[in-house]
Design a protein around this motif. Structure first.
Motif, mmCIF file in Angstrom:
data_model
loop_
_atom_site.group_PDB
_atom_site.id
_atom_site.type_symbol
_atom_site.label_atom_id
_atom_site.label_comp_id
_atom_site.label_asym_id
_atom_site.label_seq_id
_atom_site.Cartn_x
_atom_site.Cartn_y
_atom_site.Cartn_z
ATOM 1 N N PRO A 82 0.794 -1.237 0.000
ATOM 2 C CA PRO A 82 0.000 0.000 0.000
ATOM 3 C C PRO A 82 0.826 1.286 0.000
ATOM 4 C CG PRO A 82 -1.001 -1.612 1.442
ATOM 5 C CD PRO A 82 0.313 -2.201 0.987
ATOM 6 N N ARG A 83 1.902 1.337 0.767
ATOM 7 C CA ARG A 83 2.732 2.553 0.782
ATOM 8 C C ARG A 83 3.407 2.778 -0.581
ATOM 9 N NH1 ARG A 83 2.785 5.017 5.439
ATOM 10 N NH2 ARG A 83 2.487 3.888 7.377
ATOM 11 N N GLU A 84 3.795 1.700 -1.232
ATOM 12 C CA GLU A 84 4.401 1.829 -2.556
ATOM 13 C C GLU A 84 3.366 2.302 -3.577
ATOM 14 O OE1 GLU A 84 7.789 -1.649 -2.434
ATOM 15 O OE2 GLU A 84 5.689 -2.282 -2.450
ATOM 16 N N LEU A 85 2.159 1.770 -3.494
ATOM 17 C CA LEU A 85 1.091 2.204 -4.397
ATOM 18 C C LEU A 85 0.774 3.682 -4.180
ATOM 19 C CD1 LEU A 85 -1.177 -0.931 -4.085
ATOM 20 C CD2 LEU A 85 -0.015 -0.165 -6.170
ATOM 21 N N SER A 86 0.768 4.086 -2.923
ATOM 22 C CA SER A 86 0.532 5.489 -2.599
ATOM 23 C C SER A 86 1.634 6.367 -3.182
ATOM 24 C CB SER A 86 0.445 5.664 -1.081
ATOM 25 O OG SER A 86 0.104 6.973 -0.762
ATOM 26 N N ALA A 87 2.869 5.919 -3.100
ATOM 27 C CA ALA A 87 3.993 6.676 -3.665
ATOM 28 C C ALA A 87 3.870 6.777 -5.189
ATOM 29 C CB ALA A 87 5.318 6.027 -3.277
ATOM 30 N N ILE A 88 3.428 5.694 -5.848
ATOM 31 C CA ILE A 88 3.219 5.724 -7.298
ATOM 32 C C ILE A 88 2.140 6.746 -7.640
ATOM 33 C CG2 ILE A 88 2.353 4.398 -9.279
ATOM 34 C CD1 ILE A 88 3.695 1.913 -7.940
ATOM 35 N N PHE A 89 1.038 6.693 -6.905
ATOM 36 C CA PHE A 89 -0.055 7.634 -7.116
ATOM 37 C C PHE A 89 0.439 9.072 -6.962
ATOM 38 C CE2 PHE A 89 -3.584 10.265 -5.904
ATOM 39 C CZ PHE A 89 -4.677 9.777 -6.606
ATOM 40 N N GLU A 94 2.279 14.409 -9.086
ATOM 41 C CA GLU A 94 3.349 15.394 -9.302
ATOM 42 C C GLU A 94 3.604 15.616 -10.788
ATOM 43 O OE1 GLU A 94 6.863 14.168 -7.191
ATOM 44 O OE2 GLU A 94 5.775 14.049 -5.287
ATOM 45 N N SER A 95 3.589 14.546 -11.563
ATOM 46 C CA SER A 95 3.864 14.678 -12.998
ATOM 47 C C SER A 95 2.762 15.461 -13.717
ATOM 48 C CB SER A 95 4.073 13.316 -13.643
ATOM 49 O OG SER A 95 2.857 12.611 -13.738
ATOM 50 N N HIS A 96 1.575 15.531 -13.102
ATOM 51 C CA HIS A 96 0.469 16.303 -13.668
ATOM 52 C C HIS A 96 0.238 17.611 -12.892
ATOM 53 C CE1 HIS A 96 -0.354 12.357 -15.478
ATOM 54 N NE2 HIS A 96 -0.924 13.058 -16.432
ATOM 55 N N HIS A 97 1.183 17.948 -12.025
ATOM 56 C CA HIS A 97 1.174 19.200 -11.259
ATOM 57 C C HIS A 97 0.048 19.289 -10.219
ATOM 58 C CE1 HIS A 97 4.252 20.437 -14.023
ATOM 59 N NE2 HIS A 97 3.449 20.165 -15.027
ATOM 60 N N TYR A 98 -0.379 18.127 -9.719
ATOM 61 C CA TYR A 98 -1.358 18.095 -8.627
ATOM 62 C C TYR A 98 -0.615 17.839 -7.329
ATOM 63 C CZ TYR A 98 -5.234 17.673 -11.949
ATOM 64 O OH TYR A 98 -6.145 17.899 -12.941
ATOM 65 N N LYS A 99 -1.246 18.256 -6.229
ATOM 66 C CA LYS A 99 -0.698 17.931 -4.921
ATOM 67 C C LYS A 99 -1.845 17.418 -4.051
ATOM 68 C CE LYS A 99 -1.130 22.577 -3.114
ATOM 69 N NZ LYS A 99 -0.519 23.707 -2.493
ATOM 70 N N LEU A 100 -1.521 16.542 -3.142
ATOM 71 C CA LEU A 100 -2.507 16.002 -2.213
ATOM 72 C C LEU A 100 -2.366 16.721 -0.883
ATOM 73 C CD1 LEU A 100 -1.517 13.413 -4.090
ATOM 74 C CD2 LEU A 100 -3.054 12.235 -2.554
ATOM 75 N N GLU A 153 -4.542 27.171 -7.088
ATOM 76 C CA GLU A 153 -4.155 26.228 -6.033
ATOM 77 C C GLU A 153 -5.276 25.229 -5.742
ATOM 78 O OE1 GLU A 153 -2.785 26.036 -1.384
ATOM 79 O OE2 GLU A 153 -2.430 27.887 -2.503
ATOM 80 N N SER A 154 -6.503 25.705 -5.658
ATOM 81 C CA SER A 154 -7.613 24.785 -5.375
ATOM 82 C C SER A 154 -7.843 23.821 -6.537
ATOM 83 C CB SER A 154 -8.892 25.547 -5.036
ATOM 84 O OG SER A 154 -9.357 26.281 -6.147
ATOM 85 N N MET A 155 -7.568 24.278 -7.755
ATOM 86 C CA MET A 155 -7.733 23.395 -8.920
ATOM 87 C C MET A 155 -6.647 22.331 -8.989
ATOM 88 S SD MET A 155 -9.174 25.806 -11.991
ATOM 89 C CE MET A 155 -7.874 27.022 -11.954
ATOM 90 N N MET A 156 -5.522 22.584 -8.332
ATOM 91 C CA MET A 156 -4.401 21.645 -8.394
ATOM 92 C C MET A 156 -4.262 20.831 -7.105
ATOM 93 S SD MET A 156 -3.725 22.299 -11.430
ATOM 94 C CE MET A 156 -2.451 21.106 -11.657
ATOM 95 N N THR A 157 -5.187 21.003 -6.170
ATOM 96 C CA THR A 157 -5.122 20.281 -4.904
ATOM 97 C C THR A 157 -6.170 19.183 -4.863
ATOM 98 O OG1 THR A 157 -4.323 22.257 -3.761
ATOM 99 C CG2 THR A 157 -5.253 20.498 -2.388
#
Length: 164
Positions: A82-89, A94-100, A153-157
């Protein structure tokens, strides 16, 4: 494809589709037989890697008696944790300029733990992370469509509400 792979590597993903379970009327067996012959003819110039799910790959290897002696090394890759899958996600984000945000990261890990614990032999691994990202972006777009005065910022979060 074999000609273009000479002096290199021929990678056949989902190789088991060449030998369907139902024995369909296609050119799969002919392709396997040709591959086997070319592997022998060009044994000093060609490396063949066949990949796929373990059970289905057994059917592929058994489709011609010569394949077992030519495919002599087997590697099994364990499912991502699960942690690896989360890191992939998160890398896809990041590659699409989104942040969680923090809550989204927690929700994401919880979801991957749930999916991992319920996995079967067809568990999607990296594909699961990519598909989940695509669904998350759809949910985020639906959520944001009801919001006025959006900031960049809200569109990318991505928030916990966006995690499917």
């Amino acid at each position: 494809m074999i000609q273009s792979a000479l002096d290199g590597v021929l990678f056949i993903d989902e190789a088991y589709t060449l030998k369907p379970k139902d024995g369909g009327k296609d050119f799969g067996q002919e392709a396997i037989d040709t591959l086997l012959k070319r592997m022998e003819d060009y044994r000093d110039r060609l490396v063949v890697i066949a990949a796929g799910y373990p059970d289905e790959m057994s059917r592929f290897i058994e489709s011609n008696p010569g394949l077992r002696s030519r495919f002599t090394r087997y590697f099994t890759f364990e499912d991502y944790q699960p942690r690896e899958l989360s890191a992939i996600f998160q890398k896809i984000c990041e590659s699409h300029h989104y942040k969680l945000n923090k809550a989204a990261k927690s929700a994401l890990l919880n979801l991957f733990e749930k999916l991992y614990n319920a996995r079967d032999k067809n568990f999607g691994n990296g594909r699961l992370a990519r598909n989940l990202f695509e669904k998350t972006i759809e949910r985020q777009a639906a959520r944001l469509s009801r919001v006025s005065n959006l900031s960049k910022e809200s569109m990318m979060t991505i928030t916990a509400k966006d995690i499917v």
